[in-house]
Design a protein around this motif. Structure first.
Motif, short mmCIF file in Angstrom:
data_model
loop_
_atom_site.label_atom_id
_atom_site.label_comp_id
_atom_site.label_asym_id
_atom_site.label_seq_id
_atom_site.Cartn_x
_atom_site.Cartn_y
_atom_site.Cartn_z
N SER A 240 -9.31 -20.02 1.88
CA SER A 240 -9.98 -21.25 2.79
C SER A 240 -9.09 -22.14 3.37
CB SER A 240 -10.17 -22.33 1.22
OG SER A 240 -8.89 -22.62 0.65
N LEU A 241 -7.74 -21.68 3.12
CA LEU A 241 -6.82 -22.06 4.57
C LEU A 241 -6.50 -21.30 5.77
CD1 LEU A 241 -4.29 -23.72 1.93
CD2 LEU A 241 -5.85 -25.12 2.95
N ASP A 242 -7.46 -20.24 5.73
CA ASP A 242 -7.35 -19.24 6.87
C ASP A 242 -6.05 -18.55 6.68
OD1 ASP A 242 -8.48 -17.84 8.98
OD2 ASP A 242 -7.74 -19.12 10.56
N TYR A 243 -5.38 -18.34 5.82
CA TYR A 243 -4.40 -17.86 5.69
C TYR A 243 -4.56 -16.29 4.91
CZ TYR A 243 0.59 -17.32 5.94
OH TYR A 243 1.92 -16.93 6.59
N LYS A 244 -4.08 -15.15 5.60
CA LYS A 244 -4.43 -14.07 4.73
C LYS A 244 -2.98 -13.29 4.76
CE LYS A 244 -9.27 -14.06 6.13
NZ LYS A 244 -10.55 -13.38 6.55
N GLU A 245 -2.10 -13.98 5.18
CA GLU A 245 -0.65 -13.14 5.10
C GLU A 245 -0.24 -12.87 3.58
OE1 GLU A 245 0.95 -11.61 7.81
OE2 GLU A 245 -1.08 -12.30 8.68
N MET A 246 -1.08 -12.41 2.71
CA MET A 246 -0.53 -12.27 1.44
C MET A 246 -0.63 -10.68 0.87
SD MET A 246 -4.06 -13.45 -0.29
CE MET A 246 -4.95 -14.43 0.99
N LYS A 247 -0.12 -10.77 -0.21
CA LYS A 247 0.00 -9.46 -1.17
C LYS A 247 -0.14 -10.03 -2.63
CE LYS A 247 4.94 -8.56 -1.61
NZ LYS A 247 5.37 -9.65 -0.91
N PRO B 70 -2.56 -5.88 0.59
CA PRO B 70 -1.69 -5.04 -0.33
C PRO B 70 -1.62 -5.62 -1.69
CG PRO B 70 -1.00 -5.84 2.03
CD PRO B 70 -2.15 -6.62 1.63
N LEU B 71 -1.28 -4.63 -2.38
CA LEU B 71 -0.82 -4.80 -3.82
C LEU B 71 0.68 -4.52 -4.14
CD1 LEU B 71 -3.86 -3.52 -5.64
CD2 LEU B 71 -3.63 -5.69 -4.87
N HIS B 72 1.43 -5.37 -4.97
CA HIS B 72 2.71 -5.06 -5.16
C HIS B 72 2.42 -4.55 -6.96
CE1 HIS B 72 6.89 -5.90 -6.10
NE2 HIS B 72 6.28 -6.62 -7.27
N LEU B 73 2.98 -3.37 -7.26
CA LEU B 73 2.89 -3.01 -8.58
C LEU B 73 4.05 -3.27 -9.45
CD1 LEU B 73 1.32 0.51 -7.44
CD2 LEU B 73 0.24 -1.60 -8.01
N GLY B 74 3.93 -3.31 -10.72
CA GLY B 74 4.84 -3.47 -11.62
C GLY B 74 4.25 -3.74 -13.02
N VAL B 75 5.06 -3.12 -13.92
CA VAL B 75 4.74 -3.37 -15.33
C VAL B 75 5.90 -4.64 -15.86
CG1 VAL B 75 4.97 -2.70 -17.73
CG2 VAL B 75 4.13 -1.18 -15.94
N LEU C 4 -0.29 4.78 -8.24
CA LEU C 4 0.06 5.24 -6.96
C LEU C 4 -0.53 6.49 -6.83
CD1 LEU C 4 4.06 4.70 -6.89
CD2 LEU C 4 2.16 3.61 -5.39
N ALA C 5 -0.87 7.23 -7.75
CA ALA C 5 -1.50 8.67 -7.75
C ALA C 5 -2.97 8.48 -7.48
CB ALA C 5 -1.26 9.37 -8.96
N GLN C 6 -3.51 7.46 -7.65
CA GLN C 6 -4.82 7.06 -7.17
C GLN C 6 -4.78 6.55 -5.71
OE1 GLN C 6 -7.16 5.05 -10.42
NE2 GLN C 6 -5.16 5.36 -11.41
N GLY C 7 -3.78 6.35 -5.28
CA GLY C 7 -3.77 5.56 -3.76
C GLY C 7 -3.68 4.08 -4.04
N ILE C 8 -3.44 3.47 -5.08
CA ILE C 8 -3.38 2.18 -5.27
C ILE C 8 -1.97 1.75 -5.20
CG2 ILE C 8 -3.78 0.23 -6.63
CD1 ILE C 8 -6.37 1.75 -7.83
N GLY C 9 -1.42 0.57 -4.48
CA GLY C 9 -0.16 0.15 -4.38
C GLY C 9 0.40 0.29 -2.90
N ASP C 10 1.00 -0.98 -2.46
CA ASP C 10 1.80 -0.81 -1.32
C ASP C 10 3.31 -1.09 -1.26
OD1 ASP C 10 -0.65 -0.73 0.64
OD2 ASP C 10 -1.11 -2.29 -0.75
N THR C 11 3.57 -1.68 -2.43
CA THR C 11 4.86 -1.96 -2.76
C THR C 11 5.30 -2.31 -4.33
OG1 THR C 11 6.75 -3.39 -2.26
CG2 THR C 11 4.69 -4.46 -2.52
N LEU C 12 6.45 -2.03 -4.67
CA LEU C 12 6.64 -1.98 -6.08
C LEU C 12 7.82 -2.55 -6.47
CD1 LEU C 12 8.78 0.53 -7.24
CD2 LEU C 12 7.07 1.79 -6.39
N ARG C 13 7.97 -3.07 -8.15
CA ARG C 13 9.17 -3.20 -8.48
C ARG C 13 9.07 -2.69 -9.83
NH1 ARG C 13 11.99 -8.71 -11.12
NH2 ARG C 13 13.84 -7.87 -11.81
#
Length: 359
Positions: A166-173, A198-203, A224-233
């Motif tokens: 709504s604030l026209d800001y799409k620089e997000m993960k 982008p998705l940041h993965l973690g348990v 990740l094996a399903q192609g989901i995830g762009d960064t992780l911790r």
């Protein structure tokens, strides 16, 4: 081959995230930024281990102001972890932070979110929206039966996404973590189907090194094996170096990134006549300095060694006082057990020297 989902692209400092950029490994330092030299040393130690991005807890204004000095000495981009006080985010931006981790729902209302976005937008500083199963808002829990569930977690994330959009800001993960692995996997799957970001993965709260490594490897690896995830911790109760090492191993095991030499070794059995454990540890330690993407096998016996590890570039297999050195399944030489490791690295070094001359 893993077919990764296409997502939008952001940059945290010099590190691209999303739109098929290499999956990045993150960690978090244990030091308050006000302890500047200690914080810098910890960050650079993580960088040396292969960490791409590092997060810093920013509990107060002194920590936010200290980011400027920490950034001056840090070798990798910094992400400020902000909760409750939006002015800490504003100060972190002024101090040169590369990214923010905030929860738009807990920093005091839409006016405060607007203030953060207004300051972040000119510098295109990305914001990670983080949702955890254990801290869902009451209205979400009430709407979804009073307990955390994947649909409720996704809705909590989407509420925050709508604020930024709504604030026209799409620089997000986005991250949508849980300590329960099946719940975490389901939540990320559902969120991935609904957003382009982008998705940041973690348990989250994965546990100690052994338990946390297993849970994180299953949860993060499955996605990740399903192609989901762009960064992780990989969140572990222990030295953050282990988080980086496990994250790198997950990525290399799936063929998503290459980190120099890798080792394979057998689990040993009654045929083993060498001290396989010590031999494997010695080889693994010596391989850390090799940046060439070679595979090295350490096997416990000559019966199965070259056959089971025929895809390895180089390998050794123990015998009874003697052992073999092999390459791509072909035996090169037989040497005394005490000479096995050195003979292996002699072959590796000759190979690396020949490659260097070719280039």
């Amino acid at each position: 081959m893993i077919n990764r989902k296409e997502t939008t692209r952001i940059k945290v400092g010099s590190v691209p995230i999303g739109h098929f950029a290499p999956v990045s490994v993150q960690s978090m330092i244990t030091t308050n930024p006000v302890e500047t030299e200690k914080a810098i040393a910890e960050i650079n130690r993580l960088a040396e281990a292969g960490c791409d991005l590092v997060r810093l807890a920013v509990p107060d204004m002194a920590a936010a102001k200290a980011i400027k000095a920490v950034k001056a000495g840090a070798r990798i981009p910094l992400i400020a972890d902000i909760h409750f006080d939006y002015t800490l985010a504003l100060e972190a931006i002024d101090s040169g932070v590369d990214g923010l981790r905030i929860n738009p729902g807990n920093i005091g209302g839409i006016d405060n979110v607007v203030a953060v976005i207004k300051k972040a937008k000119p510098k295109q500083i990305p914001i990670r929206i983080g949702v955890n199963a254990g801290s869902l808002p009451t209205h979400i829990l009430d709407a979804y039966g009073g307990h955390p569930c994947a649909d409720g977690m996704v809705e909590a994330a989407l509420e925050h996404v709508r604020i930024l959009e709504s604030l026209d800001y799409k620089e997000m993960k986005l991250s949508i973590k849980a300590t329960d692995v099946p719940l975490m996997i389901e939540a990320y799957q559902k969120l991935s189907a609904k957003v382009p970001y982008p998705l940041h993965l973690g348990v989250t709260e994965a546990g100690t090194i052994t338990q946390g490594t297993v849970k994180s490897s299953i949860g993060i690896g499955a996605l990740l094996a399903q192609g989901i995830g762009d960064t992780l911790r990989v969140s572990l109760t222990g030295d953050p170096i282990h988080e980086v090492e496990v994250g790198k191993t997950i990525l290399s095991s799936l063929g998503l990134r290459t980190y120099g030499a890798t080792m394979i070794s057998c689990p040993t059995c009654g045929r083993c006549r060498v001290d396989l454990f010590s031999m494997a540890e010695t080889v693994e330690a010596r391989l850390k300095s090799i940046k060439e993407p070679i595979r090295v096998a350490v096997m416990g016996c000559v019966v199965n060694g070259p056959g089971e590890a025929r895809e390895a570039d180089f390998g050794i297999a123990g015998g009874d006082g003697r052992g073999i050195v092999f390459r791509k399944g072909e035996v090169i030489k037989t040497v005394d057990e005490s000479e096995l490791v050195d003979a292996l690295f002699h072959e590796i070094e000759m190979y690396l020297e020949s490659k260097a001359k070719e280039s």
